[in-house]
Design an enzyme around this catalytic site. Structure first.
Site, PDB file in Angstrom:
ATOM      1  N   GLU A 157       0.809  -1.220   0.000  1.00 20.41           N
ATOM      2  CA  GLU A 157       0.000   0.000   0.000  1.00 20.41           C
ATOM      3  C   GLU A 157       0.838   1.264   0.000  1.00 20.41           C
ATOM      4  O   GLU A 157       0.463   2.270   0.585  1.00 20.41           O
ATOM      5  CB  GLU A 157      -0.959   0.003   1.204  1.00 20.41           C
ATOM      6  CG  GLU A 157      -1.922  -1.156   1.153  1.00 20.41           C
ATOM      7  CD  GLU A 157      -3.038  -1.053   2.175  1.00 20.41           C
ATOM      8  OE1 GLU A 157      -3.041  -0.095   2.951  1.00 20.41           O
ATOM      9  OE2 GLU A 157      -3.895  -1.937   2.165  1.00 20.41           O
ATOM     10  N   GLU A 206      -6.930  -7.323  -1.545  1.00 15.92           N
ATOM     11  CA  GLU A 206      -7.868  -7.137  -0.454  1.00 15.92           C
ATOM     12  C   GLU A 206      -9.204  -6.782  -1.079  1.00 15.92           C
ATOM     13  O   GLU A 206      -9.245  -6.292  -2.192  1.00 15.92           O
ATOM     14  CB  GLU A 206      -7.400  -6.005   0.463  1.00 15.92           C
ATOM     15  CG  GLU A 206      -6.116  -6.389   1.163  1.00 15.92           C
ATOM     16  CD  GLU A 206      -5.625  -5.321   2.104  1.00 15.92           C
ATOM     17  OE1 GLU A 206      -6.256  -4.268   2.191  1.00 15.92           O
ATOM     18  OE2 GLU A 206      -4.611  -5.565   2.753  1.00 15.92           O
TER      19      GLU A 206
HETATM   20  C1  LIG Z   1     -13.645  -2.335   1.016  1.00 20.03           C
HETATM   21  O1  LIG Z   1     -14.440  -1.440   0.319  1.00 20.03           O
HETATM   22  C2  LIG Z   1     -15.313  -0.636   1.102  1.00 20.03           C
HETATM   23  C3  LIG Z   1     -16.204   0.187   0.210  1.00 20.03           C
HETATM   24  O2  LIG Z   1     -15.461   1.015  -0.615  1.00 20.03           O
HETATM   25  C4  LIG Z   1     -14.513   0.231   1.985  1.00 20.03           C
HETATM   26  O3  LIG Z   1     -15.365   0.973   2.842  1.00 20.03           O
HETATM   27  C5  LIG Z   1     -13.635  -0.643   2.819  1.00 20.03           C
HETATM   28  O4  LIG Z   1     -12.806   0.169   3.575  1.00 20.03           O
HETATM   29  C6  LIG Z   1     -12.803  -1.525   1.916  1.00 20.03           C
HETATM   30  N1  LIG Z   1     -12.029  -2.376   2.731  1.00 20.03           N
HETATM   31  C7  LIG Z   1     -10.761  -2.513   2.502  1.00 20.03           C
HETATM   32  C8  LIG Z   1     -10.100  -3.405   3.422  1.00 20.03           C
HETATM   33  O5  LIG Z   1     -10.173  -1.950   1.612  1.00 20.03           O
END
Ligand SMILES: *[C@@H]1O[C@H](CO)[C@@H](O)[C@H](O)[C@H]1NC(C)=O
Ligand SMILES: *[C@@H]1O[C@H](CO)[C@@H](O)[C@H](O)[C@H]1NC(C)=O
Ligand SMILES: *[C@@H]1O[C@H](CO)[C@@H](O)[C@H](O)[C@H]1NC(C)=O
Ligand SMILES: *[C@@H]1O[C@H](CO)[C@@H](O)[C@H](O)[C@H]1NC(C)=O
Ligand SMILES: *[C@@H]1O[C@H](CO)[C@@H](O)[C@H](O)[C@H]1NC(C)=O
Length: 778
Positions: free
Chosen positions: A177, A246
């Site tokens: 990331e 992820e």
């Molecule tokens: C997965 O996607 C949702 C919606 O965009 C977001 O709120 C969430 O943080 C995301 N989770 C990860 C781990 O990226």
């Protein structure tokens, strides 16, 4: 003899059989075949080795192809060049468990781990090396990162765990990331990422390396996407497939065209959340629960500030309906693997956010119908048939004809967990506590630590994160003739201590912590000083070190000042700046150092008048192992902020409860002040199961090893409400749904019923699709 030799030969041959992992612009290929790979994340230190086989097995049953994990540097190398791979940190055992279950592995070495893990997985000694800057072209950093990464790769290679060696690991990851934070690193950030790529490549693991969130990942690194909205994500290399490390829902979205709503929204990146044992939580202020609402639960959600140890043979409960709904999705996607990875793709736009995506092969086609309108259902006409796609959902038709799955139509039961106290007769409702005070005399009254400096230091610099606790102590002298003596003066401390306790001349005068995501705050209190020597002792407590953002390693923790005493002396305002005073430092607390929680320790504990609301107090109780197989939780109701230590003499779950009746010990260290008499043990289990499903589906109700006891509610028509509060709607079948379900399900551990009009009747609900809502008590 001969046959044994033959067997050994056979094992040898099969174990060196290498798997060739590669990729093209469409997919990861395994031995030349494009694959749809669904991966779930399980972080090994967040559960115990005893739990791993079960967790991984449930992942496999849930339709996963691969398990991915970060590697946690600060856990493995807590002191420079001193390593720990024991117990929960036995990475090799974890990878072999994945292999034993026949799944693939994704090894995310990082070594930065963005997983709400303490300090992002970096050791604090690394921060304390001279001239150190993390995650950029800093020689000291790169040397250490390379050293650790190389060591991990060597360990894994030695056990032949990479797919190229016949092992399970199909992908490895370097950095993590970085794209989200790289701006502030400027050109050095770009240089650094190139270096990471070259360094990783030089390790020659024989499987592709991935770099998530790196738009300009240098080839041959595979850039991958994290996050929900991966639909606009285009890998930087046309030869790189779309990979979501992820929130794999992105895969889905790409194929479906539209964002599948709720069902995936909740799918966090964790497959099994787990528990942050010991001091591993990130922060500040991230709790020890890492449940993440993942398909396999930690077993319960604690929103409280607590440190928790779980029983070792705890099973992950299935978080329903998420687990089941995802399993169905995984199965459908796998059934379409060939079309998805080899089919020619075309899309039809029907307007109003409705679309179809078609994957065509010689052998037939697979379709996704998407409805991106949040408010209204769409009716899609396709090849002479018409399909209703509910608002904000995607329908999957593996043969472009029959609907196999819709993201909004959950046909899996919802399980409601209940916690029960005293379920096993041997758990007492109140524990009998003994107690003792933390011995702080040396610090509070003498102000005496281990080292002295005329400067206030960040806590990390002094403790190397070997403890959450750091004492900052100084003395202030006042003369008898000072007029303000006996009157109040103000003590003002600029603090970045996650939690600060202030003592003056042995007396606790207050505590404070930062509010709402802020790092610093000012502690201010009126204090009466005496003539002569006054001891100011400040206890700074970390609650998980920062773990995210550019240069997060420098986010402060501790007391860096300034610290002032202000008072009025006649006409004169006295301001004493204590910041450059002589400060004495001491890492850790006595009780932890002397391990007074150990049962064999010599320390005296009192059973008389157990105190409430007392800061810095130890409490101890013994209890018997609960009977049965249900997960056990300890409810720390009534407590403030505390450290909990559980010492077991016997395994908590005993086959024959009468065989071993020795006691376990529970020790609490309460920092803020609390009431331990409210602490109790509970077991958790499925209390009731619900379903709310459309006609023409099959629903299975399961009480997870217990029998279905009674059907509390059932209605076929247009019932409304949620599990626990269903109500009959305006239309309902005259067939008695409760009777049908009672006949079929009562007394069984699980039952499966087809929701059809033949069984449940055909009430007229004005053309709206009919549903069955049911709640069964276990
Ligand atoms: C997965 O996607 C949702 C919606 O965009 C977001 O709120 C969430 O943080 C995301 N989770 C990860 C781990 O990226
Ligand atoms: C890591 O550094 C140590 C010296 O501090 C060295 O002995 C060791 O070989 C290095 N390990 C690797 C894998 O480079
Ligand atoms: C897929 O597209 C290619 C290239 O246009 C074409 O040659 C092939 O026949 C198509 N396959 C199918 C099943 O339509
Ligand atoms: C101390 O805190 C006060 C109040 O937040 C702030 O105004 C002041 O700038 C801080 N001083 C320093 C040196 O950080
Ligand atoms: C502890 O302190 C709180 C707040 O000061 C008070 O409400 C509570 O009654 C006290 N509890 C006990 C058991 O003394």
């Amino acid at each position: 003899m001969v046959s044994l030799r033959f067997l050994l030969f056979f094992l040898f041959v099969s174990s060196v059989y290498a798997t060739i992992v590669s990729h093209d612009g469409r997919a990861i290929t395994i031995d030349g075949h494009r694959r749809v790979l669904l991966s779930g994340s399980i972080h090994y230190p967040r559960s115990t080795p005893e739990m791993w086989p079960n967790l991984i097995k449930k992942g496999k049953e849930g339709g996963l192809d691969a398990i991915e994990t970060y590697v946690f540097w600060n856990a493995h190398e807590p002191t420079r060049r001193q390593y720990d791979f024991s117990g929960k940190l036995d990475l090799i055992r974890f990878l072999k468990t994945i292999q034993d279950e026949g799944l693939y592995g994704v090894l995310r070495i990082g070594p930065y781990a963005c997983a709400e893990w303490n300090y992002g997985g970096f050791p604090v000694w690394l921060h304390n090396m001279p001239g150190m800057v993390f995650r950029t072209t800093n020689k000291a950093f790169m040397d250490e990162m390379q050293n650790f990464t190389t060591m991990i790769v060597d360990m894994v290679k030695k056990e032949n765990l990479f797919a190229s060696q016949g092992g399970p690991i199909i992908l490895a990851q370097i950095e993590n990331e970085y794209g989200n934070v790289m701006g502030p690193y400027g050109e050095s950030g770009k240089e650094y990422i190139k270096w990471c790529a070259n360094m990783a490549q030089s390790l020659d693991v024989g499987v592709p390396w991935i770099m998530c969130q790196r738009n300009d990942a240098p080839r041959p690194m595979l850039n991958t996407c994290n996050g929900f909205y991966c639909d606009n994500f285009v890998p930087n290399n046309p030869n790189t497939p779309k990979i979501w490390t992820e929130n794999w829902t992105g895969w889905f979205k790409q194929w479906g065209g539209k964002n599948p709503h709720r069902t995936t929204e909740d799918v966090a990146f964790s497959y099994h959340g787990g528990t942050n044992f010991d001091r591993t939580a990130g922060g500040p202020y991230i709790t020890t629960s890492y449940d993440y609402d993942a398909p396999l639960d930690e077993y319960d959600k604690f929103k409280k500030f607590l440190f928790l140890l779980t029983w070792e043979n705890l099973l992950g409960n299935l978080n329903q309906p998420k687990y089941g709904h995802l399993k169905q999705l995984h199965d459908v996607l796998h059934s379409m693997e060939r079309a998805l990875t080899y089919g020619n793709i075309s899309t039809i736009d029907f307007g109003n956010y409705a679309s179809a995506t078609i994957y065509k092969t010689e052998k037939g086609s697979s379709c996704f119908f998407g409805n991106g309108n949040e408010n209204s259902d769409a009716t899609i006409s396709f090849q002479g048939e018409s399909y209703v796609v509910p608002a904000w959902s995607v329908t999957i038709l593996p043969d472009c004809k029959n609907e196999a799955y819709n993201t909004a139509k959950i046909t899996t039961q919802t399980s409601m967990m209940v916690k029960k106290s005293n379920e096993a007769e041997n758990i007492p409702s109140t524990l009998k506590w003994s107690w003792r005070l933390e011995n702080m005399d040396n610090f509070l009254l003498k102000g005496k630590g281990e080292s002295t400096q005329t400067q206030l230091f960040d806590q990390k610099v002094v403790t190397n994160d070997q403890s959450d606790y750091l004492w900052y102590m100084t003395t202030v002298k006042f003369k008898k003739r000072d007029l303000f003596l006996g009157k109040s003066m103000s003590l003002r401390i600029n603090s970045t201590a996650h939690v600060l306790h202030v003592f003056v001349n042995g007396k606790h005068i207050g505590n404070q912590h930062a509010e709402n995501g802020k790092f610093n705050y000012v502690f201010e209190k009126d204090v009466k000083f005496k003539s002569g020597r006054n001891v100011i002792a400040l206890l700074s407590i970390t609650v998980g070190l920062a773990n995210y953002g550019a240069f997060f390693e420098n986010k402060p923790a501790g007391i860096t000042g300034p610290i002032f005493i202000t008072g009025i002396n006649g006409d004169e305002t006295i301001v004493k700046d204590l910041s450059a005073h002589k400060w004495s430092y001491k890492t850790g607390l006595n009780g932890f150092e002397n391990q007074l929680f150990r049962t064999e320790s010599m320390f005296k504990w009192s059973v008389e008048s157990v105190p409430f609301n007392r800061t810095m107090t130890w409490y101890k109780a013994t209890f018997k192992s609960p009977f049965g197989n249900d997960p056990v939780v300890v409810d720390l109701m009534g407590l403030g902020k505390e450290v909990l230590i559980m010492l077991k003499n016997v395994s908590p779950i005993v086959e024959n409860p009468h065989k071993d009746e020795r006691d376990n010990t529970l020790v609490l260290f309460e920092e803020m002040g609390g009431n331990p008499s409210l602490v109790n043990f509970q077991t958790t289990r499925v209390g009731s199961v619900c379903a709310n499903v459309y006609e023409k589906t099959i629903i299975e109700l399961s009480c997870d090893r217990k029998s279905i006891f009674v059907i509390k509610f059932a209605s076929f028509g247009n019932p409304y409400g949620n599990c626990g509060s269903f109500e009959k709607g305006s239309c309902e079948s005259s067939n008695n749904a409760v009777d049908i379900l009672t006949q079929k399900c009562i007394g069984k551990e699980k039952c499966s019923i087809e929701i059809s009009k033949e069984k449940f009747g055909a009430p007229d609900c004005g053309g709206a699709p009919r549903r069955l809502a049911v709640e069964a008590i276990c």
